[in-house]
Scaffold this active site. Structure first.
Site, PDB file in Angstrom:
ATOM      1  N   LYS A  81      -7.358   6.513   2.405  1.00 28.92           N
ATOM      2  CA  LYS A  81      -7.881   6.324   1.048  1.00 28.92           C
ATOM      3  C   LYS A  81      -9.362   6.679   0.977  1.00 28.92           C
ATOM      4  O   LYS A  81     -10.116   6.435   1.935  1.00 28.92           O
ATOM      5  CB  LYS A  81      -7.635   4.867   0.634  1.00 28.92           C
ATOM      6  CG  LYS A  81      -7.894   4.532  -0.823  1.00 28.92           C
ATOM      7  CD  LYS A  81      -7.476   3.087  -1.056  1.00 28.92           C
ATOM      8  CE  LYS A  81      -7.823   2.583  -2.443  1.00 28.92           C
ATOM      9  NZ  LYS A  81      -7.423   1.168  -2.616  1.00 28.92           N
ATOM     10  N   SER A 156      -4.948   0.172  -6.501  1.00 26.00           N
ATOM     11  CA  SER A 156      -5.831   1.322  -6.451  1.00 26.00           C
ATOM     12  C   SER A 156      -5.488   2.319  -5.348  1.00 26.00           C
ATOM     13  O   SER A 156      -6.116   3.358  -5.238  1.00 26.00           O
ATOM     14  CB  SER A 156      -7.266   0.834  -6.252  1.00 26.00           C
ATOM     15  OG  SER A 156      -7.399   0.146  -5.016  1.00 26.00           O
ATOM     16  N   SER A 180      -3.630  -3.859  -4.290  1.00 22.61           N
ATOM     17  CA  SER A 180      -3.809  -2.410  -4.338  1.00 22.61           C
ATOM     18  C   SER A 180      -2.936  -1.616  -3.371  1.00 22.61           C
ATOM     19  O   SER A 180      -2.847  -0.399  -3.495  1.00 22.61           O
ATOM     20  CB  SER A 180      -5.278  -2.056  -4.074  1.00 22.61           C
ATOM     21  OG  SER A 180      -6.077  -2.415  -5.167  1.00 22.61           O
TER      22      SER A 180
END
Length: 468
Positions: A81, A156, A180
């Site tokens: 990420k 996210s 997330s």
């Protein structure tokens, strides 16, 4: 990599590498081919390091041929990420404020990945500051769900989830501060693990938004896949005091009977009827396998959680924004800027009160967990919504709010408990629905053992999204 390899589980791929049935270079080249096809439609990977990945894969292949693989992740391609530090690769945090930032050192767990021979292919999209339930930002745009490109993959860690669900890569590593990892896992049909706080040590990274809520999370196609990765990344490191609670973890062993508390409502939040049906189906199947399945009231006060979350997250964001000149504030998403300005008004006393509330919340939640060994909840009360839209404001005719998608997940972050989302079924429109298991702090063994059983019972099995 053939379409058959794209559908292989992470553990099966590792075994194929061990047996020499596929080479690391061949595997990587297949992934890069798939990325070239699927990523333009999904916008999951926002930075690609083909040269670095190829160099790593070639080194892995040399070890493979010499019979000297470094471990189960040697030669495995993966994504990370874009809010995490990987030496020499961008870390934009989804924000124009960090558009040109490149970390000079790896985080601790990245060093463990490299030591294990993993092949880091690229960075995945995240909303600005990783503070949203859908993955979109001004730098890279929106990430789309492989099951329906008109819908969000959640956030996210939406880019991370899309990179695995679409078959681009067998493994993605993201973060989870309020759901997330688990929300995108549920929305894209993956297994998403949020370990206990400290289980995977950390050192280098962006400032914490909400004290110690955020952990490194794992996304793969199976429970055994995330378990394999956890064994590589977990373990104490003196530079991260939280990790000192963990001096190793044995393989998951399930001791019967296990008491499962089924939590199907919290804080008056609305729920989609298909989500409720999936949860009840999972509970019934577990009861049929000898689990002691009991209805349970939510063991936490969601309103209190929302109150201290609002203070801690806004103050955390204000700290980040304050590092930059006001002239750059126009580069920040207006909603994030408004939240930061709210946080700038938080006094020291108010912040201390929020920490006191957090401490009381943790104590009460621990007491209320008994007599359950694990909790079974929805991963999210909602189904994926359309790209470009906000989370639904009404669900089944009842009022919702922007944090409704996380009503069952942030609890595990506030307590530090491990939690996992396991794919269960699909909605009438074909979108994935996951269910969540939560265990007490440090009880990953129990969590993963129950998750394996739940996965075995799931009607989902090896469902895959349409070919992109």
């Amino acid at each position: 990599m053939t379409r058959a390899h794209e559908s292989l589980d992470l553990v099966d791929l590792s075994a194929a590498l061990e047996l020499g049935e596929i080479s690391p270079v061949e595997l990587l080249q297949g992934c890069l081919t798939r990325i070239a096809t699927a990523n333009p439609k999904l916008n999951a990977i926002v930075a690609l390091d083909e040269a670095g990945a190829l160099a790593s894969a070639r080194q892995s292949e040399e070890r493979q041929l010499a019979g000297k693989r470094l471990g189960p992740l040697d030669g495995i391609p993966l994504s990370i990420k874009d809010n995490l530090f990987v030496r020499g690769m961008p870390a934009t945090w989804g924000s124009q404020l960090y558009a040109t930032f490149v970390p000079e050192e790896d985080d601790l767990w990245v060093s463990r990945l490299r030591a294990g021979g993993a092949v880091i292919v690229g960075k995945t999209n995240t909303p600005e500051f990783a503070l949203s339930t859908h993955t979109e930002n001004a730098l890279f745009g929106a990430t789309r769900n492989p099951w329906s490109t008109d819908h969000v993959p959640g956030g996210s860690s939406g880019g991370a989830a899309a990179s695995v669900a679409s078959g681009m890569l067998p493994l993605a590593i993201g973060t989870d501060a309020g759901g997330s990892i688990r929300l995108p896992a549920s929305f894209t049909g993956l297994v998403g693990l949020k370990p206990s706080v400290g289980r995977i040590p950390r050192l280098h990274g962006f400032p914490a938004m909400v004290t110690d809520f955020q952990v490194i999370g794992l996304l793969a196609r199976s429970v055994r896949g995330v378990e394999m990765v956890l064994r590589v990344l977990a373990g104490a490191d003196g530079r991260d005091r939280a990790s000192l609670a963990f001096q190793g973890e044995a393989a998951a062993v399930l001791q019967q009977p296990v008491r499962v508390g089924v939590v199907d409502a919290v804080g008056g939040e609305p729920m989609d009827t298909e989500v409720i049906a999936a949860l009840r189906d999972a509970a019934e199947r577990m009861a049929g396998q000898g689990f002691i399945v009991e209805p349970k009231a939510a063991p936490y006060d969601l309103d209190l959680l929302k109150r201290f979350w609002a203070v801690l997250s806004s103050a955390g964001l204000a700290r980040v924004i304050a590092r930059f000149p006001e002239a750059q504030y126009s580069d920040v998403n207006p909603a994030m800027l408004a939240l930061a300005r709210q946080g700038a008004g938080v006094t020291g006393a108010q912040y201390a009160v929020a920490l006191d509330q957090l401490g009381a919340f943790r104590a009460a939640a621990a007491a209320a967990f008994a007599p359950s060994d694990v909790l079974l909840t929805p991963s999210s009360p909602v189904l994926p919504w359309r790209v470009g839209e906000s989370p639904p404001l009404t669900i089944e005719g009842r009022e919702a709010n922007p944090r409704t998608p996380l009503a069952f997940s942030t609890y595990a972050n506030a307590t530090g408990y491990p939690a996992i989302s396991v794919p269960w079924t699909r909605s009438r429109s074909g979108l994935p629905i996951g269910v969540q298991i939560v265990a007490r702090y440090g009880q990953e063994r129990t969590l993963l053992a129950v998750a394996r059983e739940l996965e075995r019972l799931s009607p989902w099995k090896d469902a895959r999204p349409p070919q992109l």
